[in-house]
Design a protein around this motif. Structure first.
Motif, mmCIF file in Angstrom:
data_model
loop_
_atom_site.group_PDB
_atom_site.id
_atom_site.type_symbol
_atom_site.label_atom_id
_atom_site.label_comp_id
_atom_site.label_asym_id
_atom_site.label_seq_id
_atom_site.Cartn_x
_atom_site.Cartn_y
_atom_site.Cartn_z
ATOM 1 N N ARG A 152 1.162 -1.590 0.355
ATOM 2 C CA ARG A 152 0.055 0.211 -0.119
ATOM 3 C C ARG A 152 0.750 1.279 -0.117
ATOM 4 N NH1 ARG A 152 -0.328 2.240 5.306
ATOM 5 N NH2 ARG A 152 -1.736 3.537 4.420
ATOM 6 N N TRP A 153 0.406 2.239 -0.115
ATOM 7 C CA TRP A 153 1.238 3.431 0.294
ATOM 8 C C TRP A 153 1.389 3.492 1.209
ATOM 9 C CZ3 TRP A 153 2.634 6.612 -4.481
ATOM 10 C CH2 TRP A 153 2.153 6.372 -5.831
ATOM 11 N N ALA A 154 2.673 4.448 1.634
ATOM 12 C CA ALA A 154 2.755 4.149 2.647
ATOM 13 C C ALA A 154 3.178 5.783 3.479
ATOM 14 C CB ALA A 154 4.687 3.227 3.582
ATOM 15 N N ARG A 155 1.952 6.268 3.817
ATOM 16 C CA ARG A 155 2.170 7.584 4.203
ATOM 17 C C ARG A 155 1.287 7.985 5.268
ATOM 18 N NH1 ARG A 155 2.776 10.992 -1.845
ATOM 19 N NH2 ARG A 155 4.309 9.330 -2.636
ATOM 20 N N PRO A 156 1.193 8.828 5.969
ATOM 21 C CA PRO A 156 0.761 8.953 7.115
ATOM 22 C C PRO A 156 -1.116 9.361 6.671
ATOM 23 C CG PRO A 156 2.024 10.681 7.146
ATOM 24 C CD PRO A 156 2.067 9.974 5.682
ATOM 25 N N ILE A 157 -1.778 9.086 7.510
ATOM 26 C CA ILE A 157 -3.073 8.766 6.419
ATOM 27 C C ILE A 157 -3.655 10.024 7.798
ATOM 28 C CG2 ILE A 157 -5.762 7.889 7.612
ATOM 29 C CD1 ILE A 157 -4.049 6.282 5.563
ATOM 30 N N PRO A 158 -4.897 10.976 7.111
ATOM 31 C CA PRO A 158 -5.229 10.978 5.812
ATOM 32 C C PRO A 158 -4.003 11.325 4.767
ATOM 33 C CG PRO A 158 -5.991 13.110 6.840
ATOM 34 C CD PRO A 158 -5.522 11.864 8.108
ATOM 35 N N MET A 159 -3.792 11.381 3.532
ATOM 36 C CA MET A 159 -2.681 11.210 2.486
ATOM 37 C C MET A 159 -3.329 11.590 1.304
ATOM 38 S SD MET A 159 -2.088 7.737 0.651
ATOM 39 C CE MET A 159 -1.514 6.992 2.601
ATOM 40 N N GLU A 191 -11.339 7.942 -3.706
ATOM 41 C CA GLU A 191 -11.700 9.049 -2.155
ATOM 42 C C GLU A 191 -12.590 8.795 -1.600
ATOM 43 O OE1 GLU A 191 -10.210 13.318 -3.637
ATOM 44 O OE2 GLU A 191 -11.519 13.182 -3.832
ATOM 45 N N SER A 192 -13.965 8.482 -1.621
ATOM 46 C CA SER A 192 -15.099 8.551 -1.006
ATOM 47 C C SER A 192 -15.381 7.479 0.225
ATOM 48 C CB SER A 192 -16.420 8.619 -1.650
ATOM 49 O OG SER A 192 -16.217 6.959 -2.346
ATOM 50 N N VAL A 193 -14.157 6.096 -0.026
ATOM 51 C CA VAL A 193 -14.557 5.497 1.523
ATOM 52 C C VAL A 193 -13.295 5.118 1.685
ATOM 53 C CG1 VAL A 193 -16.750 4.153 -0.635
ATOM 54 C CG2 VAL A 193 -13.663 3.635 -0.934
ATOM 55 N N ILE A 194 -12.376 6.083 1.321
ATOM 56 C CA ILE A 194 -11.123 6.191 2.030
ATOM 57 C C ILE A 194 -10.497 6.968 2.573
ATOM 58 C CG2 ILE A 194 -10.769 3.316 1.487
ATOM 59 C CD1 ILE A 194 -8.926 4.769 -0.686
ATOM 60 N N PRO A 195 -9.815 6.903 3.610
ATOM 61 C CA PRO A 195 -9.349 8.989 3.849
ATOM 62 C C PRO A 195 -7.814 8.974 3.239
ATOM 63 C CG PRO A 195 -8.255 7.466 5.986
ATOM 64 C CD PRO A 195 -9.043 6.254 4.754
ATOM 65 N N VAL A 196 -8.026 9.035 1.621
ATOM 66 C CA VAL A 196 -6.727 9.508 0.553
ATOM 67 C C VAL A 196 -7.079 10.391 -0.099
ATOM 68 C CG1 VAL A 196 -5.455 8.761 -1.281
ATOM 69 C CG2 VAL A 196 -6.058 6.967 0.530
ATOM 70 N N ARG A 197 -6.747 11.743 -0.607
ATOM 71 C CA ARG A 197 -6.882 12.387 -1.439
ATOM 72 C C ARG A 197 -6.589 12.469 -3.013
ATOM 73 N NH1 ARG A 197 -5.763 18.548 -1.484
ATOM 74 N NH2 ARG A 197 -7.535 19.621 -2.718
ATOM 75 N N PHE A 198 -6.921 12.764 -3.903
ATOM 76 C CA PHE A 198 -6.467 12.360 -5.564
ATOM 77 C C PHE A 198 -6.321 13.982 -5.836
ATOM 78 C CE2 PHE A 198 -7.755 8.524 -4.313
ATOM 79 C CZ PHE A 198 -7.383 7.404 -4.524
ATOM 80 N N GLY A 315 -8.417 1.843 5.818
ATOM 81 C CA GLY A 315 -8.929 2.910 6.746
ATOM 82 C C GLY A 315 -10.322 3.524 5.913
ATOM 83 N N THR A 316 -11.162 3.976 6.814
ATOM 84 C CA THR A 316 -12.713 4.413 6.046
ATOM 85 C C THR A 316 -13.010 6.246 6.497
ATOM 86 O OG1 THR A 316 -13.356 2.027 7.332
ATOM 87 C CG2 THR A 316 -15.084 4.670 6.468
ATOM 88 N N ASN A 317 -12.875 6.940 5.097
ATOM 89 C CA ASN A 317 -13.309 8.015 4.811
ATOM 90 C C ASN A 317 -14.355 8.408 6.520
ATOM 91 O OD1 ASN A 317 -14.545 10.201 4.290
ATOM 92 N ND2 ASN A 317 -13.845 10.275 1.888
#
Length: 357
Positions: A152-159, A191-198, A315-317
């Protein structure tokens, strides 16, 4: 502390290497998927050739051209033994075991023979990422799958992940605006389901996710094969490469694009983004991570299987609720029909087998 006015040589070298294209030795494209047929020639061939020749073949059968089925299984990660000969036409014990594994992997009835549903699945246009991944993770009746090692992308959440479009590898019969809007919608699904912004960036060289349309052998070790067959491919985290076959007829609106072999761009984009996030192919037919997509079919809504899989990685958005996804998850899956409709790619596969006899 003052920074030097001229960047050190090491920094310039890093920047140079970062922008180099990922050239690799290509593994051979499937022999059966090398021709680009027009709709007319495919239509004529459909009436000429008995495409049912493989139907219901089983262990002990000898069917002319069966080797192309073996090559298909080898290419997509099912027949992996280096000692196995994929050039003969005998339905032997290893092929039977492979068919059983393929059927179980893709949620088909396990019969050990090339029955109607299995052959239809083999003939369907699909993603070029091999199906071999880690074992399915059981969650109730769902079966999401990761790449080996669960990357997975190994960055702090949210990313935040940036994406950019190759300035040199685009298609021009669709407007740049339409392509960008389509990908924005595709990214928003995840983006709507996980704490990741594109976020789109104009700096393609330094984008986390690099998107482009390519033809044939384009330097990443996974050559494209022309119309239908392999539609696109992407790579597990943190590669960030998303490549689409430039030979396809890509559509953003089926009311405008009337081609019988048109492929919905948003559907494929949603699928490939799932790979970029770390999901492998799912055996759940209603999931966007199922490997195949028929022409003129739109499949863009994440199923519960897709959602549970990606949320187990990131994780979850906080704004997401499962209730909003129940309707799309329980609806009928339009991408897997009951009619036997060989693709142009399948036609070229079988024609090549006949020509070589």
């Amino acid at each position: 502390m003052l920074l030097p006015s001229t960047p050190p040589l090491s920094l310039l070298l890093i920047i140079f290497l970062h922008n180099l294209p990922p050239y690799m030795e290509a593994r051979p494209a499937p022999e059966f998927a090398s021709k680009q047929l027009t709709e007319t020639t495919a239509s004529n061939y459909y009436h000429y050739h008995d495409h049912n020749r493989f139907l219901n073949s089983r262990r002990g059968s000898h069917v002319s051209g069966l080797s192309v089925i073996k090559k298909y299984f080898h290419y997509f990660g099912y027949l992996t033994s280096q000692d196995y000969d994929v050039s003969d036409d005998m339905f032997d014990a290893p092929l039977e075991s492979t068919v059983i594994y393929y059927q179980s992997k893709l949620g088909l009835q396990v019969t050990g023979k090339l029955d109607f549903d299995t052959l239809s699945q083999i003939l369907a246009p699909r993603c070029g990422v091999p199906d071999a991944g880690s074992s399915p993770t059981l969650h109730a009746t769902k079966n999401y799958v990761y790449f080996p090692g669960k990357p997975r992308w190994a960055r702090p959440i949210p990313m935040t992940l940036t994406y950019g479009f190759s300035p040199d590898n685009m298609i021009h019969y669709l407007s740049s605006s339409d392509i960008r809007k389509t990908f924005k919608r595709a990214f928003s699904k995840w983006e709507s389901v996980i704490p990741v912004r594109f976020v789109e960036t104009d700096d393609y060289g330094f984008a986390d996710i690099k998107i482009g349309f390519y033809a044939g052998d384009h330097g990443d070790g996974e050559p494209f094969d022309g119309v239908l067959g392999i539609l696109a491919h992407s790579f597990s985290p943190e590669s960030g490469r998303l490549h689409l076959d430039a030979a396809e007829t890509w559509a953003v609106d089926f009311e405008v694009e009337k081609s019988k072999v048109a492929i919905d761009l948003e559907s494929v984009a949603v699928h490939e983004i799932g790979h970029l996030l770390g999901l492998a192919h799912s055996p759940v037919k209603g999931a966007v991570m199922y490997p195949s997509l028929k022409p003129r079919v739109k499949k863009v809504d994440l199923s519960l299987d897709d959602i549970q899989g990606v949320q187990s990685l990131y994780g979850t958005n906080p704004n997401f609720t499962f209730s909003s996804s129940l309707e799309s998850d329980t609806s009928a899956n339009p991408a897997v029909g009951s009619r036997f409709e060989p693709s142009l790619w399948a036609m070229s596969m079988l024609l090549a087998a006949c020509v070589c006899m």
